[in-house]
Write an enzyme that holds these catalytic residues in place. Sequence first.
Site, PDB file in Angstrom:
ATOM      1  N   HIS A 276      32.101 -41.506 -80.242  1.00 31.97           N
ATOM      2  CA  HIS A 276      31.767 -42.518 -79.079  1.00 31.97           C
ATOM      3  C   HIS A 276      32.773 -42.910 -78.129  1.00 31.97           C
ATOM      4  O   HIS A 276      33.931 -42.052 -78.454  1.00 31.97           O
ATOM      5  CB  HIS A 276      31.099 -44.013 -79.823  1.00 31.97           C
TER       6      HIS A 276
ATOM      7  N   CYS B  30      40.565 -45.050 -77.240  1.00 33.91           N
ATOM      8  CA  CYS B  30      39.044 -45.176 -77.211  1.00 33.91           C
ATOM      9  C   CYS B  30      38.367 -44.815 -76.318  1.00 33.91           C
ATOM     10  O   CYS B  30      36.879 -44.792 -76.469  1.00 33.91           O
ATOM     11  CB  CYS B  30      38.695 -46.357 -78.122  1.00 33.91           C
TER      12      CYS B  30
ATOM     13  N   HIS C 196      35.660 -39.588 -78.794  1.00 34.99           N
ATOM     14  CA  HIS C 196      36.255 -39.265 -79.932  1.00 34.99           C
ATOM     15  C   HIS C 196      35.519 -39.672 -81.225  1.00 34.99           C
ATOM     16  O   HIS C 196      34.695 -40.240 -81.023  1.00 34.99           O
ATOM     17  CB  HIS C 196      37.554 -40.072 -80.022  1.00 34.99           C
TER      18      HIS C 196
ATOM     19  N   HIS D 175      34.764 -40.598 -85.661  1.00 30.64           N
ATOM     20  CA  HIS D 175      35.150 -41.483 -86.776  1.00 30.64           C
ATOM     21  C   HIS D 175      34.338 -40.795 -87.957  1.00 30.64           C
ATOM     22  O   HIS D 175      33.035 -40.500 -87.807  1.00 30.64           O
ATOM     23  CB  HIS D 175      35.129 -42.842 -86.642  1.00 30.64           C
TER      24      HIS D 175
ATOM     25  N   ASP E 266      24.258 -39.786 -87.825  1.00 28.65           N
ATOM     26  CA  ASP E 266      25.272 -38.748 -88.337  1.00 28.65           C
ATOM     27  C   ASP E 266      25.231 -37.585 -87.433  1.00 28.65           C
ATOM     28  O   ASP E 266      24.353 -36.959 -87.009  1.00 28.65           O
ATOM     29  CB  ASP E 266      24.708 -38.390 -89.447  1.00 28.65           C
ATOM     30  N   HIS E 267      26.416 -37.251 -86.978  1.00 28.77           N
ATOM     31  CA  HIS E 267      26.964 -36.133 -86.181  1.00 28.77           C
ATOM     32  C   HIS E 267      26.111 -36.254 -84.795  1.00 28.77           C
ATOM     33  O   HIS E 267      25.712 -35.284 -84.148  1.00 28.77           O
ATOM     34  CB  HIS E 267      26.530 -34.668 -86.781  1.00 28.77           C
TER      35      HIS E 267
ATOM     36  N   GLU F 295      35.413 -48.082 -89.900  1.00 30.87           N
ATOM     37  CA  GLU F 295      35.278 -46.934 -88.696  1.00 30.87           C
ATOM     38  C   GLU F 295      36.575 -46.033 -89.287  1.00 30.87           C
ATOM     39  O   GLU F 295      36.454 -44.879 -89.070  1.00 30.87           O
ATOM     40  CB  GLU F 295      35.750 -47.741 -87.624  1.00 30.87           C
TER      41      GLU F 295
END
Length: 138
Positions: free
Chosen positions: A14, A33, A39, A41, A79-80, A127
């Site tokens: 995100h 960010c 980037h 997490h 996810d991903h 996070e």
Amino acid sequence: MIYVSRQEHFNAAHKLHNPKWSEERNREVFGPCANTNWHGHNYDLIVTVKGQPDPETGFVVDLKALSDLLRTHITEQVDHKNLNLDVPFMAGLMASTENLAVAFWEILERELPSITQARLHCIKLYETPRNFVEYYGA
């Protein structure tokens, strides 16, 4: 009252960016960010439900059913993925951990009754190992 929790894990990208602000203001407020190239997490999600054990099973919730529900309605959706671009329920929202936790709550509040009479108690979303939010509903 018994509280039962299930932990799931997902990876997502995100960026924090307010389109109403200049790039300079976004960098000033959000720092790295606001990276133009996103980037990522490694998130950990802990969902806690509360209720009384069923007299026949002894369960507040069948954890396998809860795991399946979380995977179907949450994990597989994020996810991903890029939270800003790929996740319909985040469309139009700042992709902050806070907003993500609220979105998860709304999904689970709608879906949980299909597997249990237990009620949603808390969403805890990590996070990073040191940065997390907790949400207990509106």
